[in-house]
Scaffold this motif. Structure first.
Motif, PDB file in Angstrom:
ATOM      1  N   ILE A  53       0.834  -1.200   0.000  1.00  0.00           N
ATOM      2  CA  ILE A  53       0.000   0.000   0.000  1.00  0.00           C
ATOM      3  C   ILE A  53       0.866   1.246   0.000  1.00  0.00           C
ATOM      4  CG2 ILE A  53      -1.785   1.284   1.255  1.00  0.00           C
ATOM      5  CD1 ILE A  53      -2.658  -1.347   2.527  1.00  0.00           C
ATOM      6  N   GLN A  54       0.514   2.178  -0.871  1.00  0.00           N
ATOM      7  CA  GLN A  54       1.110   3.515  -0.860  1.00  0.00           C
ATOM      8  C   GLN A  54       0.001   4.530  -0.610  1.00  0.00           C
ATOM      9  OE1 GLN A  54       3.130   3.801  -4.655  1.00  0.00           O
ATOM     10  NE2 GLN A  54       5.006   2.898  -3.838  1.00  0.00           N
ATOM     11  N   LEU A  55       0.219   5.370   0.375  1.00  0.00           N
ATOM     12  CA  LEU A  55      -0.760   6.381   0.769  1.00  0.00           C
ATOM     13  C   LEU A  55      -0.222   7.743   0.360  1.00  0.00           C
ATOM     14  CD1 LEU A  55      -3.459   6.352   2.493  1.00  0.00           C
ATOM     15  CD2 LEU A  55      -2.032   7.055   4.409  1.00  0.00           C
ATOM     16  N   ASP A  85       3.337   2.613   2.938  1.00  0.00           N
ATOM     17  CA  ASP A  85       4.213   3.775   2.857  1.00  0.00           C
ATOM     18  C   ASP A  85       3.385   5.047   2.714  1.00  0.00           C
ATOM     19  OD1 ASP A  85       6.478   2.209   3.013  1.00  0.00           O
ATOM     20  OD2 ASP A  85       6.720   2.062   0.832  1.00  0.00           O
ATOM     21  N   VAL A  86       3.619   5.987   3.606  1.00  0.00           N
ATOM     22  CA  VAL A  86       2.989   7.303   3.495  1.00  0.00           C
ATOM     23  C   VAL A  86       3.920   8.193   2.689  1.00  0.00           C
ATOM     24  CG1 VAL A  86       2.069   9.269   4.757  1.00  0.00           C
ATOM     25  CG2 VAL A  86       1.855   6.969   5.725  1.00  0.00           C
ATOM     26  N   ILE A  87       3.441   8.652   1.530  1.00  0.00           N
ATOM     27  CA  ILE A  87       4.295   9.401   0.601  1.00  0.00           C
ATOM     28  C   ILE A  87       3.773  10.827   0.452  1.00  0.00           C
ATOM     29  CG2 ILE A  87       5.283   9.469  -1.712  1.00  0.00           C
ATOM     30  CD1 ILE A  87       4.785   6.482  -1.936  1.00  0.00           C
ATOM     31  N   PRO A  88       4.476  11.811   0.991  1.00  0.00           N
ATOM     32  CA  PRO A  88       4.082  13.208   0.802  1.00  0.00           C
ATOM     33  C   PRO A  88       4.493  13.686  -0.580  1.00  0.00           C
ATOM     34  CG  PRO A  88       6.099  13.112   2.059  1.00  0.00           C
ATOM     35  CD  PRO A  88       5.676  11.679   1.822  1.00  0.00           C
ATOM     36  N   PRO A  89       3.996  14.829  -1.043  1.00  0.00           N
ATOM     37  CA  PRO A  89       4.423  15.359  -2.341  1.00  0.00           C
ATOM     38  C   PRO A  89       5.924  15.611  -2.343  1.00  0.00           C
ATOM     39  CG  PRO A  89       2.483  16.526  -1.535  1.00  0.00           C
ATOM     40  CD  PRO A  89       2.969  15.680  -0.418  1.00  0.00           C
ATOM     41  N   GLN A  90       6.585  15.166  -3.398  1.00  0.00           N
ATOM     42  CA  GLN A  90       8.039  15.305  -3.466  1.00  0.00           C
ATOM     43  C   GLN A  90       8.512  16.176  -4.621  1.00  0.00           C
ATOM     44  OE1 GLN A  90      10.037  11.334  -2.482  1.00  0.00           O
ATOM     45  NE2 GLN A  90       7.981  10.665  -3.043  1.00  0.00           N
ATOM     46  N   GLN A  91       7.596  16.490  -5.553  1.00  0.00           N
ATOM     47  CA  GLN A  91       7.926  17.319  -6.706  1.00  0.00           C
ATOM     48  C   GLN A  91       9.142  16.763  -7.464  1.00  0.00           C
ATOM     49  OE1 GLN A  91       8.271  21.359  -5.183  1.00  0.00           O
ATOM     50  NE2 GLN A  91       6.066  21.599  -5.127  1.00  0.00           N
TER      51      GLN A  91
END
Length: 419
Positions: A53-55, A85-91
Motif C-alpha cells: 500500500i502507498q498512501l 508507505d505514506v508518501i508526501p508530495p516530493q515534486q
C-alpha cells in the motif's frame, strides 16, 4: 495479491468539512468515536489480502501520517515484503503540487514502478464503506480488462456529483460523463444512474502509459474522471464492477461524508438500535489506532432527584471517557471525554478530550478535539447566538466548534455584556 499495488489518494483538502479539516486532511477526520475516515479503505485492503500500500498525502498530512505510522505499521511485515508507505508530495517530476487525481499518481510513478506490480488499484481515502477488493481484481482479470471501475447505483440528483457510466449488457463501459448537470440514467431505470465510486483497477503497464501521455497534454486537468477514462473507453477494454457490500445488511452501505451534514448523519446512523453500518462484524473487522486509556466510567454523583446521574442512552462511549453525573443521549463520545454533573448532551459528536462543564446543555453539535465547554453553556439551542460566537452552523442546523476555539472567553464576554 502479491502482484497488486494499492494506491490510496489521501491528500484531499475537504473544504466542505471545515472547520473539522482546518488542522487535518479529510481522511484523518475522526469517525464513529475511535476511527478515522482513512481506516475504512485501509481495513478493506487488509481484509482483502492487499499488503502493498502507498498512501499519497498532500494537504495537512501530519495527523494522517502519525495515525498510520502509530496505528497501522504493526499490521505489515517488511521482511515478508509487506508495506504501507505514506508518501508526501516530493515534486520529483513537476514543481507544482498535485493538479488532479491522475497527476497525483503520475508524480509518484517512480515509487510505483520500483515494485513492478502487474495491477494497480487506486482508491479514495475519504469514503465510508466495506468492500472486498480481491473480488474486483478477480473480475478485472477474468474480463481481460485494461481498466475496471467500481460502480454504484445512485439517484439522478446524487449523480450530479459523480462520474456517471453507461454500460452494455456485458458491463463494458460505453459512455462516461464527469459531474454532468443532467446525468444519464440506467436504461429501463429512470430513477437511478450508475456512478463511479472512484475505485479503479488498472493493468500497471497500461496505467503508466496513460499517465505519461496525459502529463504532456496542456489542455488536460490531469484527472481520472475528467480526462483519462473518457479518452480510453472507445479504444480499450473498460468494465464496470457492481459494488458488492461486505456490510451484510439489506441495503448496500457507501457514504461520501464530504459535507458537515452528511458527516453528522453518517455518525448518527451508528447509534441506532440496528445501525446501517455494522461496526461489530468480526468477519470484516475495522482496525485503527487504539490509545492506551482506561475503560469508560459512569458516575452516580449524589441523589438521582438532583439530576446527578451519569448515564448514556443509545450512544457510543469510547475508552477513557467519564460521564460524571451528566446525561448523554444519541451521541458519540470519543476517547477521554468528560461530561460533568447536571449536563445534558444529545444528538452530538464529541471528539477526543472534550470537557463539558457543569449545567451545560449541548444539542446537535460537533465539538472538536480538546475543546473545553465552560459551565452553564448552551450550544445548539439558539443558532443565531452560536453564529455570533463564531461557531460554524451547517445548512442542516448542526453547530461545529473547531479545535482551539476559545469557548470560555466567548462565553465570558457574553456574560460581561449582560452584566
Amino acid at each position: 495479491m502479491q502482484n497488486v499495488l494499492s494506491v490510496i489518494l489521501a491528500g484531499g483538502k475537504g473544504s466542505r468539512l471545515e472547520p473539522l479539516t482546518r488542522d487535518r486532511a479529510k481522511p484523518a477526520v475522526p469517525f464513529g468515536g475511535v476511527y478515522r475516515i482513512i481506516d475504512f479503505a485501509l481495513s478493506n485492503c487488509l481484509n482483502s489480502g492487499l499488503r502493498h500500500i502507498q498512501l499519497l498525502t498532500q494537504y495537512k498530512g501530519q495527523s494522517l501520517d502519525r495515525h498510520v505510522n502509530v496505528g497501522w505499521q504493526r499490521y505489515f511485515c517488511r521482511e515478508l515484503g509487506e508495506f504501507i508507505d505514506v508518501i508526501p508530495p516530493q515534486q520529483r517530476i513537476d514543481e507544482q503540487w498535485y493538479q488532479g487525481t491522475a497527476d497525483a499518481v503520475y508524480q509518484n510513478i517512480y515509487a510505483m514502478e520500483k515494485h513492478r506490480p502487474d495491477y494497480v488499484m487506486i482508491l479514495a481515502g475519504d469514503h465510508i464503506y466495506k468492500m472486498n477488493y480481491a473480488k474486483m481484481i478477480d473480475y478485472h482479470i477474468d474480463n481481460g480488462a485494461d481498466l475496471t471501475i467500481g460502480a454504484l447505483p445512485v439517484s439522478p440528483e446524487e449523480a450530479k456529483a459523480f462520474g456517471v457510466m453507461q454500460v452494455d449488457t456485458d458491463q463494458r463501459v460505453v459512455g462516461f460523463e464527469e459531474k454532468s448537470p443532467t446525468p444519464k440514467t440506467i436504461p429501463g431505470d429512470p430513477d437511478r444512474c450508475l456512478a463511479s465510486m472512484g475505485i479503479y483497477v488498472f493493468n500497471a503497464h497500461f496505467l503508466f502509459e496513460q499517465l505519461c501521455q496525459d502529463a504532456t497534454r496542456r489542455d488536460s486537468a490531469h484527472d481520472f474522471g475528467k480526462n483519462i477514462i473518457p479518452s480510453i473507453i472507445d479504444s480499450q477494454r473498460v468494465f464496470a464492477f457492481p459494488f458488492r457490500d461486505e456490510n451484510r445488511k439489506q441495503d448496500a452501505y457507501w457514504r461520501d461524508v464530504g459535507t458537515l451534514d452528511a458527516y453528522f448523519e453518517a455518525n448518527m446512523d451508528l447509534v441506532h438500535v440496528d445501525p446501517l453500518l455494522n461496526l461489530y462484524d468480526q468477519d470484516w473487522p475495522l482496525r485503527t489506532y487504539q490509545p492506551n486509556v482506561p475503560p469508560p466510567k459512569f458516575v452516580f454523583a449524589g441523589s438521582a432527584d438532583e439530576g446527578r446521574r451519569g448515564c448514556a442512552l443509545d450512544s457510543i462511549v469510547c475508552g477513557g471517557s467519564i460521564i460524571s453525573g451528566g446525561e448523554v443521549e444519541r451521541s458519540i463520545l470519543g476517547p477521554e471525554v468528560r461530561v460533568n454533573s447536571f449536563c445534558h448532551v444529545e444528538d452530538s459528536i464529541l471528539f477526543e478530550g472534550v470537557n463539558i462543564g457543569r449545567h451545560s446543555r449541548i444539542r446537535r453539535a460537533i465539538i472538536d478535539k480538546g475543546v473545553h465547554i465552560p459551565p452553564g453553556t448552551e450550544i445548539g439551542f439558539d443558532l443565531e447566538l452560536d453564529r455570533r460566537r463564531g461557531f460554524t452552523v451547517s445548512s442542516g442546523g448542526v453547530v461545529v466548534i473547531a479545535k482551539g476555539d476559545a469557548v470560555e472567553s466567548m462565553v465570558r464576554a457574553e456574560q460581561e455584556q449582560v452584566a
